[in-house]
Design an enzyme around this catalytic site. Sequence first.
Site, PDB file in Angstrom:
ATOM      1  N   VAL A   1       2.846  26.021  20.132  1.00  0.00           N
ATOM      2  CA  VAL A   1       3.104  24.943  19.178  1.00  0.00           C
ATOM      3  C   VAL A   1       4.055  25.376  18.069  1.00  0.00           C
ATOM      4  CG1 VAL A   1       0.967  23.664  19.571  1.00  0.00           C
ATOM      5  CG2 VAL A   1       1.004  25.527  17.893  1.00  0.00           C
TER       6      VAL A   1
ATOM      7  N   ASN B   1     -20.796  23.262  13.859  1.00  0.00           N
ATOM      8  CA  ASN B   1     -20.924  24.417  14.764  1.00  0.00           C
ATOM      9  C   ASN B   1     -20.969  23.944  16.214  1.00  0.00           C
ATOM     10  OD1 ASN B   1     -21.897  25.452  12.048  1.00  0.00           O
ATOM     11  ND2 ASN B   1     -21.865  27.331  13.255  1.00  0.00           N
TER      12      ASN B   1
ATOM     13  N   SER C   1     -12.371  21.131  10.400  1.00  0.00           N
ATOM     14  CA  SER C   1     -13.535  22.018  10.375  1.00  0.00           C
ATOM     15  C   SER C   1     -14.337  21.838   9.098  1.00  0.00           C
ATOM     16  CB  SER C   1     -13.096  23.483  10.484  1.00  0.00           C
ATOM     17  OG  SER C   1     -14.209  24.354  10.353  1.00  0.00           O
TER      18      SER C   1
ATOM     19  N   GLY D   1      -3.805  23.076  23.009  1.00  0.00           N
ATOM     20  CA  GLY D   1      -5.027  23.841  23.234  1.00  0.00           C
ATOM     21  C   GLY D   1      -5.924  23.219  24.284  1.00  0.00           C
ATOM     22  N   GLY D   2      -5.317  22.441  25.175  1.00  0.00           N
ATOM     23  CA  GLY D   2      -6.094  21.679  26.154  1.00  0.00           C
ATOM     24  C   GLY D   2      -6.750  22.500  27.241  1.00  0.00           C
ATOM     25  N   ALA D   3      -6.439  23.796  27.316  1.00  0.00           N
ATOM     26  CA  ALA D   3      -7.108  24.666  28.286  1.00  0.00           C
ATOM     27  C   ALA D   3      -8.208  25.483  27.633  1.00  0.00           C
ATOM     28  CB  ALA D   3      -6.096  25.607  28.937  1.00  0.00           C
TER      29      ALA D   3
ATOM     30  N   TYR E   1      -9.407  31.586   7.207  1.00  0.00           N
ATOM     31  CA  TYR E   1      -9.466  30.528   8.215  1.00  0.00           C
ATOM     32  C   TYR E   1      -9.697  29.168   7.566  1.00  0.00           C
ATOM     33  CZ  TYR E   1     -11.465  27.600  11.906  1.00  0.00           C
ATOM     34  OH  TYR E   1     -11.758  26.568  12.764  1.00  0.00           O
TER      35      TYR E   1
END
Length: 333
Positions: free
Chosen positions: A40, A192, A103, A7-9, A163
């Site tokens: 992934v 957040n 999270s 998720g580096g972009a 989630y």
Amino acid sequence: MRVMVTGGAGFIGSHVVDALRARGHEAVVYDIRQDPAADVRDPGEVTRALVGVDAVCHQAAMVGLGNGVVDAAAYVSHNDLGTAVLLAAMAGAGVRRLVLAGSMVVYGEGRYECAVHGVVRPGPRAAGDLLAGRFEPLCPVCGEGLVPALVGEDAPADPRNVYATTKLAQEHLAAAWARSTDGSAVSLRYHNVYGPRMPRDTPYAGVASFFRSALARGDSPRVFEDGGQLRDFVHVRDVATANVAALEADSAPGVLRVFNTGSGEPHGVGEMARALAVAYGGPAPVVTGEFRLGDVRHIVADSSRLRAELGWAPRTGFEAGIREFATDAMRGD
């Protein structure tokens, strides 16, 4: 250190890449946005990407509250299956250092104190109470009002939507991987996060994105409930430096370490909307009284463990961060 950033972009991942490179590390971006094959959930692609990698910073995820349980399979696929595939590939490749984007949603409601009964954990708020505008949770023992406090990492997990459930499952998978491989695993439980490069106009973004997107359209930000919900707004650059600190730390092998990653400062959602509208020069927010089942009322981080053990501290205050966010470009993804 050569670090693969899944998720580096993306929003947070791109800032992690910047922070790693600023510290002299080599950051390898693994992101489906840049390469459709970089998924992934694909064991072969992940295994190839891990060649020569010393550590993984796992930011790739499907985020946000979403649409109830309608998209549950998508959340489980992206977050839990994706994490399982990644961890299996890391075990095979001999990569033994992991930092996971966790999270605060795993807690459910934050920490509350009753004047009579001390620390209590209110259950999910009833739809009837929310419809009547009764937004504050009450003491489950005596029914009196509660005072919100900072939530620590040792609070019991109580995920209240799909989630949140997948984010807790990610931590369990990481803990199992660490025990099995004697690897070092850290989960940073983000609160957040907001700031430059935040995605706009998507149901999977955070409240700051919703407000900023509305202002860009010339609309008033729409604030749910009465706007008094307390949150911990932490700037994305501070989250990025927390990831670097976790990667560089001499973490104990064989266990998962968990750290809250927030500013430690409570701010109301309505307060945030007003500050952003003023900084942007747009219309004032509208408090709607609407609500979403699954949302919690108050949650603010106690990040003292991260500060004490990894020497991290947030550097961007709320006022300065909101002023910057009001004028910075957002992403269209």
